[in-house]
Design an enzyme around this catalytic site. Structure first.
Site, PDB file in Angstrom:
ATOM      1  N   ASP A  68       3.971 -17.014  24.962  1.00 24.99           N
ATOM      2  CA  ASP A  68       3.829 -15.720  24.323  1.00 24.99           C
ATOM      3  C   ASP A  68       3.622 -14.730  25.456  1.00 24.99           C
ATOM      4  O   ASP A  68       2.897 -15.001  26.418  1.00 24.99           O
ATOM      5  CB  ASP A  68       2.660 -15.682  23.334  1.00 24.99           C
ATOM      6  CG  ASP A  68       2.783 -14.502  22.360  1.00 24.99           C
ATOM      7  OD1 ASP A  68       3.912 -13.994  22.176  1.00 24.99           O
ATOM      8  OD2 ASP A  68       1.764 -14.081  21.802  1.00 24.99           O
ATOM      9  N   TYR A 150      11.571  -5.319  26.913  1.00 18.72           N
ATOM     10  CA  TYR A 150      11.185  -4.110  27.629  1.00 18.72           C
ATOM     11  C   TYR A 150      11.757  -4.048  29.049  1.00 18.72           C
ATOM     12  O   TYR A 150      11.425  -3.130  29.805  1.00 18.72           O
ATOM     13  CB  TYR A 150       9.655  -4.017  27.702  1.00 18.72           C
ATOM     14  CG  TYR A 150       8.980  -3.860  26.362  1.00 18.72           C
ATOM     15  CD1 TYR A 150       8.790  -2.602  25.795  1.00 18.72           C
ATOM     16  CD2 TYR A 150       8.524  -4.972  25.654  1.00 18.72           C
ATOM     17  CE1 TYR A 150       8.161  -2.453  24.565  1.00 18.72           C
ATOM     18  CE2 TYR A 150       7.904  -4.836  24.423  1.00 18.72           C
ATOM     19  CZ  TYR A 150       7.726  -3.572  23.884  1.00 18.72           C
ATOM     20  OH  TYR A 150       7.119  -3.429  22.665  1.00 18.72           O
ATOM     21  N   HIS A 176       6.659 -12.517  35.275  1.00 18.24           N
ATOM     22  CA  HIS A 176       5.522 -13.151  34.622  1.00 18.24           C
ATOM     23  C   HIS A 176       5.863 -14.533  34.067  1.00 18.24           C
ATOM     24  O   HIS A 176       5.144 -15.498  34.302  1.00 18.24           O
ATOM     25  CB  HIS A 176       5.027 -12.246  33.498  1.00 18.24           C
ATOM     26  CG  HIS A 176       6.147 -11.724  32.648  1.00 18.24           C
ATOM     27  ND1 HIS A 176       7.088 -10.830  33.125  1.00 18.24           N
ATOM     28  CD2 HIS A 176       6.518 -11.985  31.371  1.00 18.24           C
ATOM     29  CE1 HIS A 176       7.962 -10.560  32.181  1.00 18.24           C
ATOM     30  NE2 HIS A 176       7.644 -11.249  31.107  1.00 18.24           N
TER      31      HIS A 176
END
Length: 192
Positions: A68, A150, A176
């Site tokens: 997530d 994004y 990330h």
């Protein structure tokens, strides 16, 4: 070793497949016959990744991992965070999400943001969690046509282009999800 990535997002599968190489046979939810929308009822990234991985393990009894990811914008007190995918509503539309974000940041000088990914791996019924973070800022407008979510408005620290202007290989080295996957891969190489 067969390992299910608890997603049907082809962009994520492509990114992770490149990182895993030939060490693992990466399966999607579709590959294991899972056609349900996995639950995401928690209020943290860690909770959501754990909930999704547990669902796959309990229903399909296969080693798996789930992620997530949230975009956390400093001037918006961490928004959209855990609600990043459905920031502009339940339709989960990236264009709507970006539009809302840019609207909220109009005239806001502080554009610092970070992407954070939590991955939960369930390996032989043992739970392991990994995290990856990349610092950056939100651009004034969309830039680039690659990536997803994004990516067109997130410029990582130390770069003069957005994730959407980078190749998958370039992005995987610094992003990330890439950092969290690298931590998981390093762990898997030590246990296999």
């Amino acid at each position: 070793m067969k390992l299910c990535f608890a997603t049907n997002n082809l962009h994520k599968i492509e990114e992770v497949s490149e990182m895993l190489g030939n060490t693992f046979e990466l399966l999607s939810l579709k590959d294991i016959g899972c056609e349900v929308d996995l639950p995401e009822n928690q209020d943290t990234l860690e909770g959501n990744s754990l909930e999704k991985a547990q669902y796959v393990w309990q229903h399909y009894n296969i080693n798996c991992f789930a992620d997530d990811t949230g975009l956390e914008v400093e001037a918006l007190q961490g928004e959209p965070g855990v609600y990043s995918a459905r920031y502009a509503g339940p339709q989960r539309n990236s264009e709507d999400n970006i539009n809302l974000l840019l609207q909220k940041l109009q005239e806001v000088p502080n554009r610092k943001a970070r992407f954070r990914t939590s991955i939960t791996l369930i390996l032989n019924n043992q739970v392991h969690q990994f995290e990856g973070i990349v610092q950056g800022r939100i651009t004034e407008r969309r830039q680039g046509g690659r990536g997803f979510g994004y990516d067109p408005v997130f410029m990582p620290e130390g770069f003069n282009k957005t994730f959407a202007e980078m190749s998958i290989t370039e992005k995987n080295k610094i992003d990330h999800r890439g950092k969290a996957i690298q931590a998981m891969v390093a762990f898997l190489q030590n246990v296999s």
